[in-house]
Design a protein around this motif. Structure first.
Motif, short mmCIF file in Angstrom:
data_model
loop_
_atom_site.label_atom_id
_atom_site.label_comp_id
_atom_site.label_asym_id
_atom_site.label_seq_id
_atom_site.Cartn_x
_atom_site.Cartn_y
_atom_site.Cartn_z
N PRO A 89 -13.96 -7.29 10.79
CA PRO A 89 -13.96 -6.54 12.06
C PRO A 89 -13.00 -5.36 12.06
O PRO A 89 -13.22 -4.39 12.78
N TRP A 90 -11.95 -5.43 11.24
CA TRP A 90 -10.97 -4.34 11.20
C TRP A 90 -11.29 -3.34 10.10
O TRP A 90 -11.64 -3.74 8.97
N ILE A 91 -11.16 -2.05 10.41
CA ILE A 91 -11.23 -1.00 9.40
C ILE A 91 -9.94 -0.19 9.48
O ILE A 91 -9.59 0.35 10.54
N VAL A 92 -9.23 -0.12 8.35
CA VAL A 92 -7.98 0.63 8.27
C VAL A 92 -8.13 1.67 7.17
O VAL A 92 -8.51 1.35 6.05
N VAL A 93 -7.84 2.93 7.49
CA VAL A 93 -7.94 4.03 6.54
C VAL A 93 -6.55 4.61 6.29
O VAL A 93 -5.75 4.74 7.23
N ALA A 94 -6.26 4.94 5.05
CA ALA A 94 -5.00 5.60 4.71
C ALA A 94 -5.28 6.86 3.90
O ALA A 94 -6.14 6.86 3.01
N GLY A 95 -4.56 7.91 4.22
CA GLY A 95 -4.57 9.14 3.44
C GLY A 95 -3.16 9.70 3.48
O GLY A 95 -2.38 9.38 4.38
N HIS A 96 -2.82 10.52 2.55
CA HIS A 96 -1.42 10.96 2.48
C HIS A 96 -1.01 11.85 3.64
O HIS A 96 0.00 11.61 4.29
N ARG A 97 -1.79 12.88 3.93
CA ARG A 97 -1.39 13.85 4.95
C ARG A 97 -1.83 13.39 6.34
O ARG A 97 -2.92 12.85 6.51
N PRO A 98 -0.99 13.66 7.35
CA PRO A 98 -1.32 13.18 8.69
C PRO A 98 -2.35 14.05 9.39
O PRO A 98 -2.44 15.26 9.16
N PHE A 99 -3.10 13.44 10.29
CA PHE A 99 -4.03 14.14 11.16
C PHE A 99 -3.30 14.65 12.40
O PHE A 99 -3.66 15.67 12.97
N PRO A 107 -0.20 -7.03 -5.49
CA PRO A 107 -1.00 -5.84 -5.78
C PRO A 107 -0.35 -4.59 -5.18
O PRO A 107 0.14 -4.61 -4.04
N TYR A 108 -0.37 -3.53 -5.96
CA TYR A 108 0.24 -2.25 -5.59
C TYR A 108 -0.89 -1.25 -5.50
O TYR A 108 -1.33 -0.68 -6.49
N MET A 109 -1.39 -1.05 -4.27
CA MET A 109 -2.55 -0.19 -4.03
C MET A 109 -2.04 1.21 -3.67
O MET A 109 -1.25 1.37 -2.74
N VAL A 110 -2.48 2.21 -4.42
CA VAL A 110 -1.91 3.55 -4.27
C VAL A 110 -3.00 4.59 -3.97
O VAL A 110 -4.19 4.35 -4.17
N GLY A 111 -2.55 5.73 -3.47
CA GLY A 111 -3.42 6.87 -3.26
C GLY A 111 -2.68 8.14 -3.65
O GLY A 111 -1.46 8.12 -3.87
N PRO A 112 -3.39 9.27 -3.74
CA PRO A 112 -2.77 10.51 -4.20
C PRO A 112 -1.99 11.22 -3.10
O PRO A 112 -2.43 11.32 -1.95
N TRP A 126 0.86 -1.18 0.00
CA TRP A 126 0.00 0.00 0.00
C TRP A 126 0.90 1.23 0.00
O TRP A 126 1.78 1.37 0.85
N HIS A 127 0.67 2.15 -0.95
CA HIS A 127 1.50 3.34 -1.10
C HIS A 127 0.58 4.57 -1.17
O HIS A 127 0.22 5.03 -2.25
N PRO A 128 0.22 5.13 -0.02
CA PRO A 128 -0.73 6.26 0.01
C PRO A 128 -0.07 7.62 -0.27
O PRO A 128 -0.06 8.52 0.56
N GLY A 129 0.47 7.75 -1.44
CA GLY A 129 0.88 9.06 -1.91
C GLY A 129 2.36 9.35 -1.90
O GLY A 129 3.14 8.75 -1.17
N ASP A 130 2.74 10.33 -2.73
CA ASP A 130 4.12 10.74 -3.02
C ASP A 130 4.89 9.56 -3.61
O ASP A 130 5.64 8.85 -2.94
N ILE A 131 4.64 9.38 -4.91
CA ILE A 131 5.12 8.23 -5.66
C ILE A 131 6.14 8.72 -6.69
O ILE A 131 5.80 9.44 -7.61
N ALA A 132 7.40 8.40 -6.49
CA ALA A 132 8.49 8.65 -7.44
C ALA A 132 9.15 10.02 -7.29
O ALA A 132 10.33 10.16 -7.56
N TYR A 133 8.41 11.06 -6.92
CA TYR A 133 8.97 12.41 -6.80
C TYR A 133 9.56 12.91 -8.11
O TYR A 133 10.61 13.56 -8.14
#
Length: 540
Positions: free
Chosen positions: A358-368, A230-235, A179-186
């Motif tokens: 039972p598990w829910i996992v959320v990913a986003g690029h910027r931290p809370f 599988p390579y799951m990505v986000g922006p 899982w790669h939630p953002g900033d891919i390659a630069y």
């Protein structure tokens, strides 16, 4: 007999001579490069790859027997202005869950490809399958080596260390997907690296070539991982445009803005074309927000870059107008209607059957939350999404963007949950932006009460191990040598549809060096070596 041997040797030599060098154009313009996989529901898999020339009908041949690839599926070949390659996407449906398949794609350059498949994938685990499994997570991962990561960057690697890409490749058999939630390659660092004299100077109007070189080098380097898992990505923000959010040359006092970005290098264009995430299967939007189930876990990718929506704009404000700067300061988006992402997330979380996943996992690029609040915390994301995380009992929130590793306590509205990791009622927040890129690691600027472990001395990636429906372990794996520098286990008193096995003895240890590569690639290499040795003996 000798003539036959020489013919086979010529074929083998030709294949070896055309092995692609990362970032370079191959001799054969339709040679398949940059293989990558993505889940497409429990019974589907999207196979993508790139070529330097368009393919009229991209095709994937596949089967559960490497000697019998009689099934096939076709897809589309797409490109965009300023791209040097074509992205080929083929979605395969009707597969059996949790099953190993062998595959090859159009124009695969191998000997007797109809009988030998060099690549494999395994379909998603069925929803409700409580079998333990592991996921790798890497955020803020750029091009490594001479064209990317500087050996003078903060947290620099030594000649004895593995890069994060090499580390993930080494342990590729130890996780189900990456899982790669953002900033891919630069790739948008091309101008900055030129100004620093790390890359040779080219004029701005030719910069798209350097941008593409960095992008294709990264995708080529990722091939040993993404061709098999599988390579799951986000922006992330570095996918948005070509200019690194603005770059200034201090020597000339010239500032470069998004205006230098030509068509095809604005508004996430490359990101949108290169990947195909399961948004259609989950009601999401493109590669920006989507969800998928894998065994006992519901995984959710959100966009922290555009389309935040709810609570951020007034009813009469023109949110989502193309070209307007959005709330995180990027000239990008929108990709949905006003509040569409918020409404989707609410519906998605509400629809989860917690007895099956039972598990829910959320990913986003910027931290809370982070020990660097002025440098990257997304306050708009907290406003938009944290109430939903609390309402629907999200277990874990992953992020990057700030370039260090920080394990926080479970948090509710900025305050650490008093139960810590023993059945908290708040989401556990982990920030890991330490995968590695040209700038290196960030300084740590603060010690919030909710922070439990933070480091900026080495690159690394996250390893998530779901032991059963009640226990989840997070490990921070040092890329250089594979050691685990930080580990913690979350207990949640979920209602389990199946008996939860005891966490003792489950796979929560450091990655084993036995996970050194793909079984299918090993088999292919061994078979090739045997054939070649036999041919040489016959020839002599």
């Amino acid at each position: 007999m000798r003539s036959f041997a020489l013919t086979v040797l010529a074929v083998a030599s030709s294949a070896l001579a055309q092995i692609n060098v990362p970032g370079q154009v191959p001799l054969n313009p339709v040679e398949p490069l940059q293989h990558r996989l993505a889940y497409a529901g429990a019974t589907g898999m999207t196979v993508s790859w790139n070529t330097y020339e368009q393919i009229s009908e991209p095709t994937v041949y596949y089967g559960t027997n490497s000697w019998n690839l009689t099934s096939f599926a076709t897809g589309t070949s797409v490109t965009y202005a300023s791209s040097l390659t074509w992205s080929n996407h083929v979605k395969i449906t009707g597969l059996t869950p949790d099953t190993l398949y062998y595959y090859i794609v159009s124009h695969t350059n191998c000997y007797n490809c109809s009988e030998l498949a060099p690549y494999t994938f395994t379909t998603s685990r069925e929803t409700g399958d409580y079998t333990p499994f592991t996921v790798a997570v890497a955020v803020d991962l750029g091009v490594m080596g001479a064209t990317g990561l500087s050996d003078t960057s903060a947290g620099a690697i030594t000649v004895n260390d593995s890069t994060t890409i090499q580390s993930l490749a080494r342990y590729v058999e130890g996780f189900d997907f990456l899982w790669h939630p953002g900033d891919i390659a630069y790739a948008d660092y091309w101008l900055k690296e030129q100004i620093h004299k790390y890359l040779p100077w080219v004029s701005v109007d030719q910069g798209y070539k350097v941008y593409n070189m960095l992008l294709n080098t990264f995708y080529d380097e990722m091939q040993p991982i993404t061709a098999l898992k599988p390579y799951m990505v986000g922006p992330g923000n570095h996918e948005a445009n070509c200019d690194n959010a603005g770059t200034t040359d201090s020597a000339t006092n010239i500032s470069y803005t998004v205006d230098i970005c030509i068509e095809g290098q604005r508004n996430f264009t490359g990101f949108r074309n290169h990947f195909r995430m399961p948004s259609a299967e989950s009601g999401g939007v493109e590669n920006f927000w989507y969800s998928f189930d894998h065994g006992m876990v519901h995984f959710v990718q959100i966009s922290t870059e555009t389309d935040l929506g709810h609570g951020l704009v007034g009813p009469d404000e023109p949110f989502g107008v193309e070209g307007n700067f959005d709330s995180v300061g990027q000239d990008a988006g929108p990709f949905g209607t006003k509040n569409e992402q918020y409404n989707w997330l609410q519906q998605d979380l509400a629809s989860v059957d917690r007895t099956k996943t039972p598990w829910i996992v959320v990913a986003g690029h910027r931290p809370f939350y982070a020990a660097n609040p002025e440098g990257g915390v997304c306050l708009e994301c907290i406003t938009a999404f944290e109430p939903l995380f609390l309402q629907y009992n999200v277990d874990l929130v992953l992020a990057g963007h700030v370039h260090f590793y920080e394990r926080n306590a479970p948090i509710r509205n900025g305050t650490a949950d008093p139960n810590e990791l023993n059945n908290p009622s708040s989401p556990w927040y982990i920030l890991n932006g330490a995968a590695g890129h040209y700038d290196g690691l960030d300084p740590i600027e603060g010690s919030p009460d909710y922070s439990r472990y933070v480091q900026n001395s080495t690159y690394g990636w996250s390893k998530l191990t779901f032991h059963n429906c009640t226990h989840l372990t997070h490990d921070f794996v040092a890329s250089g040598n594979g050691t685990v520098l930080d580990t913690a286990t979350l207990y949640k008193n979920h209602t389990c549809a199946a008996p939860a096995s005891n966490v003792t003895g489950t796979n929560s240890s450091a990655p084993s060096s036995d996970h050194s590569g793909s079984a299918s690639l090993k088999a292919s290499s061994v078979l090739f070596a045997v054939v070649l040795a036999t041919v040489l003996m016959v020839a002599l």
